[in-house]
Design a protein around this motif. Sequence first.
Motif, PDB file in Angstrom:
ATOM      1  N   HIS A   1       0.832  -1.208   0.000  1.00 31.57           N
ATOM      2  CA  HIS A   1       0.000   0.000   0.000  1.00 31.57           C
ATOM      3  C   HIS A   1       0.864   1.254   0.000  1.00 31.57           C
ATOM      4  O   HIS A   1       0.522   2.259  -0.630  1.00 31.57           O
ATOM      5  CB  HIS A   1      -0.900   0.020   1.248  1.00 31.57           C
ATOM      6  N   ALA A   2       1.993   1.196   0.707  1.00 30.52           N
ATOM      7  CA  ALA A   2       2.854   2.384   0.828  1.00 30.52           C
ATOM      8  C   ALA A   2       3.503   2.753  -0.504  1.00 30.52           C
ATOM      9  O   ALA A   2       3.999   3.866  -0.671  1.00 30.52           O
ATOM     10  CB  ALA A   2       3.939   2.129   1.875  1.00 30.52           C
ATOM     11  N   GLY A   3       3.513   1.814  -1.458  1.00 25.94           N
ATOM     12  CA  GLY A   3       4.145   2.078  -2.752  1.00 25.94           C
ATOM     13  C   GLY A   3       5.586   1.609  -2.761  1.00 25.94           C
ATOM     14  O   GLY A   3       6.060   0.949  -1.814  1.00 25.94           O
ATOM     15  N   PRO A   4       6.334   1.970  -3.818  1.00 27.78           N
ATOM     16  CA  PRO A   4       7.702   1.454  -3.951  1.00 27.78           C
ATOM     17  C   PRO A   4       8.664   1.980  -2.883  1.00 27.78           C
ATOM     18  O   PRO A   4       9.704   1.359  -2.644  1.00 27.78           O
ATOM     19  CB  PRO A   4       8.128   1.899  -5.350  1.00 27.78           C
ATOM     20  N   ASP A   5       8.339   3.086  -2.241  1.00 24.57           N
ATOM     21  CA  ASP A   5       9.217   3.583  -1.172  1.00 24.57           C
ATOM     22  C   ASP A   5       8.879   2.827   0.116  1.00 24.57           C
ATOM     23  O   ASP A   5       8.228   3.327   1.024  1.00 24.57           O
ATOM     24  CB  ASP A   5       9.008   5.096  -1.008  1.00 24.57           C
ATOM     25  N   SER A   6       9.311   1.582   0.169  1.00 26.53           N
ATOM     26  CA  SER A   6       8.933   0.713   1.284  1.00 26.53           C
ATOM     27  C   SER A   6       9.985  -0.383   1.436  1.00 26.53           C
ATOM     28  O   SER A   6      10.669  -0.740   0.476  1.00 26.53           O
ATOM     29  CB  SER A   6       7.575   0.064   0.990  1.00 26.53           C
ATOM     30  N   ALA A   7      10.082  -0.897   2.664  1.00 26.64           N
ATOM     31  CA  ALA A   7      11.076  -1.948   2.939  1.00 26.64           C
ATOM     32  C   ALA A   7      10.799  -3.168   2.057  1.00 26.64           C
ATOM     33  O   ALA A   7      11.725  -3.786   1.519  1.00 26.64           O
ATOM     34  CB  ALA A   7      11.030  -2.331   4.409  1.00 26.64           C
ATOM     35  N   ILE A   8       9.515  -3.532   1.910  1.00 28.19           N
ATOM     36  CA  ILE A   8       9.204  -4.744   1.130  1.00 28.19           C
ATOM     37  C   ILE A   8       9.656  -4.574  -0.315  1.00 28.19           C
ATOM     38  O   ILE A   8      10.320  -5.450  -0.874  1.00 28.19           O
ATOM     39  CB  ILE A   8       7.695  -5.095   1.207  1.00 28.19           C
ATOM     40  N   PHE A   9       9.333  -3.437  -0.938  1.00 26.17           N
ATOM     41  CA  PHE A   9       9.705  -3.296  -2.347  1.00 26.17           C
ATOM     42  C   PHE A   9      11.225  -3.254  -2.502  1.00 26.17           C
ATOM     43  O   PHE A   9      11.777  -3.786  -3.470  1.00 26.17           O
ATOM     44  CB  PHE A   9       9.058  -2.059  -2.985  1.00 26.17           C
ATOM     45  N   ARG A  10      11.910  -2.664  -1.508  1.00 27.66           N
ATOM     46  CA  ARG A  10      13.384  -2.651  -1.603  1.00 27.66           C
ATOM     47  C   ARG A  10      13.921  -4.088  -1.534  1.00 27.66           C
ATOM     48  O   ARG A  10      14.816  -4.463  -2.289  1.00 27.66           O
ATOM     49  CB  ARG A  10      13.992  -1.775  -0.496  1.00 27.66           C
ATOM     50  N   GLU A  11      13.355  -4.910  -0.657  1.00 32.27           N
ATOM     51  CA  GLU A  11      13.847  -6.298  -0.561  1.00 32.27           C
ATOM     52  C   GLU A  11      13.465  -7.087  -1.816  1.00 32.27           C
ATOM     53  O   GLU A  11      14.240  -7.923  -2.309  1.00 32.27           O
ATOM     54  CB  GLU A  11      13.335  -6.996   0.712  1.00 32.27           C
ATOM     55  N   VAL A  12      12.271  -6.796  -2.344  1.00 29.26           N
ATOM     56  CA  VAL A  12      11.831  -7.445  -3.594  1.00 29.26           C
ATOM     57  C   VAL A  12      12.815  -7.111  -4.720  1.00 29.26           C
ATOM     58  O   VAL A  12      13.210  -7.976  -5.519  1.00 29.26           O
ATOM     59  CB  VAL A  12      10.392  -6.973  -3.942  1.00 29.26           C
ATOM     60  N   THR A  13      13.236  -5.871  -4.779  1.00 31.87           N
ATOM     61  CA  THR A  13      14.161  -5.426  -5.834  1.00 31.87           C
ATOM     62  C   THR A  13      15.543  -6.062  -5.643  1.00 31.87           C
ATOM     63  O   THR A  13      16.174  -6.514  -6.609  1.00 31.87           O
ATOM     64  CB  THR A  13      14.248  -3.884  -5.820  1.00 31.87           C
ATOM     65  N   ALA A  14      15.982  -6.116  -4.379  1.00 33.01           N
ATOM     66  CA  ALA A  14      17.283  -6.744  -4.098  1.00 33.01           C
ATOM     67  C   ALA A  14      17.230  -8.234  -4.459  1.00 33.01           C
ATOM     68  O   ALA A  14      18.185  -8.796  -5.019  1.00 33.01           O
ATOM     69  CB  ALA A  14      17.645  -6.561  -2.627  1.00 33.01           C
ATOM     70  N   LEU A  15      16.101  -8.870  -4.167  1.00 32.41           N
ATOM     71  CA  LEU A  15      15.964 -10.290  -4.496  1.00 32.41           C
ATOM     72  C   LEU A  15      16.020 -10.493  -6.016  1.00 32.41           C
ATOM     73  O   LEU A  15      16.641 -11.440  -6.500  1.00 32.41           O
ATOM     74  CB  LEU A  15      14.640 -10.827  -3.927  1.00 32.41           C
ATOM     75  N   GLY A  16      15.406  -9.578  -6.742  1.00 32.18           N
ATOM     76  CA  GLY A  16      15.454  -9.655  -8.213  1.00 32.18           C
ATOM     77  C   GLY A  16      16.902  -9.636  -8.697  1.00 32.18           C
ATOM     78  O   GLY A  16      17.286 -10.401  -9.596  1.00 32.18           O
ATOM     79  N   ARG A  17      17.716  -8.791  -8.076  1.00 36.54           N
ATOM     80  CA  ARG A  17      19.145  -8.718  -8.473  1.00 36.54           C
ATOM     81  C   ARG A  17      19.854 -10.027  -8.126  1.00 36.54           C
ATOM     82  O   ARG A  17      20.640 -10.570  -8.908  1.00 36.54           O
ATOM     83  CB  ARG A  17      19.826  -7.538  -7.765  1.00 36.54           C
ATOM     84  N   THR A  18      19.558 -10.545  -6.939  1.00 40.00           N
ATOM     85  CA  THR A  18      20.208 -11.800  -6.514  1.00 40.00           C
ATOM     86  C   THR A  18      19.834 -12.945  -7.455  1.00 40.00           C
ATOM     87  O   THR A  18      20.699 -13.726  -7.882  1.00 40.00           O
ATOM     88  CB  THR A  18      19.796 -12.149  -5.068  1.00 40.00           C
ATOM     89  N   LEU A  19      18.564 -13.040  -7.789  1.00 35.44           N
ATOM     90  CA  LEU A  19      18.135 -14.136  -8.680  1.00 35.44           C
ATOM     91  C   LEU A  19      18.830 -14.014 -10.027  1.00 35.44           C
ATOM     92  O   LEU A  19      19.183 -15.014 -10.654  1.00 35.44           O
ATOM     93  CB  LEU A  19      16.613 -14.122  -8.843  1.00 35.44           C
ATOM     94  N   HIS A  20      19.051 -12.775 -10.460  1.00 38.97           N
ATOM     95  CA  HIS A  20      19.747 -12.570 -11.725  1.00 38.97           C
ATOM     96  C   HIS A  20      21.198 -13.071 -11.605  1.00 38.97           C
ATOM     97  O   HIS A  20      21.712 -13.756 -12.502  1.00 38.97           O
ATOM     98  CB  HIS A  20      19.703 -11.083 -12.079  1.00 38.97           C
ATOM     99  N   ARG A  21      21.822 -12.774 -10.454  1.00 42.10           N
ATOM    100  CA  ARG A  21      23.225 -13.198 -10.266  1.00 42.10           C
ATOM    101  C   ARG A  21      23.375 -14.719 -10.217  1.00 42.10           C
ATOM    102  O   ARG A  21      24.417 -15.256 -10.582  1.00 42.10           O
ATOM    103  CB  ARG A  21      23.778 -12.605  -8.963  1.00 42.10           C
ATOM    104  N   ILE A  22      22.342 -15.398  -9.728  1.00 42.37           N
ATOM    105  CA  ILE A  22      22.489 -16.862  -9.602  1.00 42.37           C
ATOM    106  C   ILE A  22      21.767 -17.589 -10.748  1.00 42.37           C
ATOM    107  O   ILE A  22      21.497 -18.784 -10.655  1.00 42.37           O
ATOM    108  CB  ILE A  22      21.965 -17.378  -8.243  1.00 42.37           C
ATOM    109  N   SER A  23      21.469 -16.852 -11.830  1.00 38.72           N
ATOM    110  CA  SER A  23      20.590 -17.424 -12.864  1.00 38.72           C
ATOM    111  C   SER A  23      21.143 -18.724 -13.461  1.00 38.72           C
ATOM    112  O   SER A  23      20.376 -19.571 -13.923  1.00 38.72           O
ATOM    113  CB  SER A  23      20.297 -16.410 -13.957  1.00 38.72           C
TER     114      SER A  23
END
Length: 695
Positions: free
Chosen positions: A378-400
Motif C-alpha cells: 500500500h505504501a508504494g515502492p518507497d517501502s522496505a518490502i519493495f526494496r527487498e523485492v528489488t534486491a531479491l530480483g538482483r540476486t536471482l539474476h546473479r544466480i541465474s
Amino acid sequence: MIIRSAASDRRGKSFTVPVDGILYGGDYNPEQWSPQVWVEDAALMQQAGVTVVTLGVFAWGTLEVADNVFDFGWLDRVFEILHEHGIAVILATPTAAPPMWLIESDPEIMTTDASGVRTGSGGRLGWSPSSSTFRGYALRMVERLATHYADHPALVLWHVSNELGNENGYDFGEESAEAFRLWVQAKYPTVEQLNRAWGTSFWGHTFTSFSQVTPPRFARTNHNPALLLDFDRFTSHALLQHYLAERDVLRRITPQIPITTNFMVMRSGGVQDYAAWAEETDVVSNDHYTIGADPLRHEELSFSADRTRGIAHGAPWLLMEHAAGSVNWQGRNASKTPGELTRNSLAHVARGADAVCFFQWRQSAAGAEQFHSGMVPHAGPDSAIFREVTALGRTLHRISEVSGARLSRGDAALLWDQQAVWAFNSTRKPADDIPFHAMPLALHAALNHHHVATDVIAPTADLNGYRLVVVPHLFLAHPELAARLTAYAEAGGHVLVSYLSGIVDRTGAVILGGYPGAFRDLLGLRADEFHPLMNAETLPIVTTAGATWTASDWTESLQLGTATSYASYASGRLQGSPAITENPVGAGTASYLSTRLGALELDEYVGHLIEVAGIRPLASAPREVEITRRSSTEHDYFFAINHLQVDAQVDLGRPAFDLVTGTAFDGQLVAGSVAVLKTERSEDGAVLKTERRPD
Ligand code: GAL
C-alpha cells in the motif's frame, strides 16, 4: 528456460520458455487498477527484475461480462504493455471464481456441505467439480481464452484454475453423490465386494444396493473410515477430472504451450493426491505460505520444497505463490523478519524451484484480501518490502546459471503418501491430536540439521542408491512396500520406521496379528497394545550408549523377535521395555522408533543412524544452517542459508565462489544471509533420476 517434467519427458516433449534464468514475478491482477497504473506497474516490474507475471486468475467476471458476452479488450492492452517491457505472461484459466451472473442463473453449480447447505456467492472456488453445468461454462471460457491468446508471443505457460480443491474440496450434493456412486461401482463391481472392502457389517451398515451409497453426510457419530478414505480418493479424482478437461482444451488449441496448475502440497489433510496429479502436468508448481506463529517455519518450508521436488521426480519446479510480507488469514499475521523474504525465496530455489513468484504483485486496495501483502505494498515502492523485492530480483539474476540444475540425489529418502494421510485422518485412533505432519517434519528437520541430502518420495519410488530410508507415520502401507524395504535392507540399506506406520491395508482395515502389521517381520518385533501418553506426560528412556532421553505422546508394549533394544524405558509401566529397536536384516538394518523424542534428542538419534548408514554430510556447519546442492553437468551449486542471528562457519571441503556476493567464499556466512557457492562438480554429484511412478 527449458521445461521438462517426468510426464512431458514420457511424451517425448520439452518446452522452451523464452525467459532466461530463474523466473521471477507474481500474480498480477490489473483489473483492480486503472490503465495508468498498468504502465507504472510495468516500469516497476522492470526495476524489480520481474520477468514473468500470472494474469487472469480471478478474472472470469471481467472477461465474460454476461452469459456468452466476452470482453478481452482490457487484457489485450495489459498483454501489450507487459510484452513491450519484456515481461512474459503465465495465463490462468479464470475458472476458480465463477461470475455473479452464473451463480445467479445456476446456483446448483455450487458445492453443498455435509449438512446440506449450499455454498452461496461471495467467495471463490466453491463450485462442484462434479457439476456438468459448471464444466460446460468453464470449458467455453477456457476455449475462448485459449483461442484469443494462442499466438501471443508473451504467453509462456498455462495455469489451470487456482489451487483446485482449496475451497471446493468436498461436495456432498446430489450430482456429486451420483458421481461418487458411479466411482464406487467402477471400483467394486458388486455390492458384496463393496461390503467386504468397507467392512459394512459393523453397525449393520450392509448395502443391498448401490443406490444406498452416499457421501459421508452429516451423521451423529463418525463415519466408516473405509468410506471416508474412498470419498477422499473420489474427491481427488473428481477435481483431477476438472483439471484434465480444461487441460485438454488448452492442449488442443496451444500444443506448444506447457500447462501447470498450482498445488498446495502442505495443505493439511489435503484432498488432492498430487503425486498422481503431477503426472498430468508439464511442470509441477506449488504455493507455499509460512505460518508466522511457528518459530520453525523455515523447516516446514524446506519439507514443502523437498516434497514438491519429489512429486516432480526431481525435475525443477515452480514456486507459483508465496508472500512478500504478512498474509491476512492467520488471525495475527506476522510480518516477515528482516531478510526472511530472501531466505524463504532462496530456500525454495535451493531445493529445486526454478521460479520465485508471489501472491501478488500489487497489494489490493479493496476486496477480501486488501491486507494481504504484495510485492508493491500500500505504501508504494518507497517501502522496505519493495526494496527487498528489488534486491531479491538482483540476486536471482546473479544466480541465474543455477536454473535447470538438479539437486544431487539424496543420501536419505523419506517416504510420503497421500493415501496414508487420508487413512491416518479418517479414523479415530488412540491419540487423535497427533497431527500427521509432525513426525515426517521432525525427521526431515533432524536429517537437515546433519546436512544430509534428503529426498521426499512416494513409497512406490525406486529406493536404490539411498543409504537410509525413513518411514514416518505411513499409516496405510501396501504389503509390497514391506517386501521392497526388506529387499532394500538385505542389500545393505538402512530403514527407520516410526510408530503409527503399517497399521492398515489399502481398504483401511487393520492388519491383524500385532502392530505395526505391515512391518512386523522387517522390524523383527510386534506390539500387542498401544499406550498413548496423556498430554504433558513424559517418560525417561535410556539408550545403550548411556544417554537419557524423554519420550512423549506415544508408547507401545513391544516384544522383540530378532530385533534388539537400542533404548528402553527407565520407569513407568513399560520400565525395562524397549522404546527404540534395531533389527539386523541381511547386510542392512531396520530400526523402529515407537515414541516421540525432543528435537535435540532426535538429532542425536538420527546422528547415530547416519553413522550406521555411513552417510557423508554435504558440509560441516551449525545445525541451523541449511545446506543443499544442485548440480549441472559441470558445476555443483551449494546453497547455504544461515537461520542464525550470528555469523556461521561453513566448510564444504573445497574452494567455492559465492554467486550472491560475487567473491571467493572464505567460509564465513553472515548472520541471516544466503550464499550460493559454485564449485567444480564432484564425482558423487549424481542427480535424482527420473523414474516412472508405477500405476
Ligand atoms: C492462496 C491463493 C491466492 C491468495 C493467497 C493468499 O491460497 O491462491 O489467490 O488468496 O492464498 O495467501
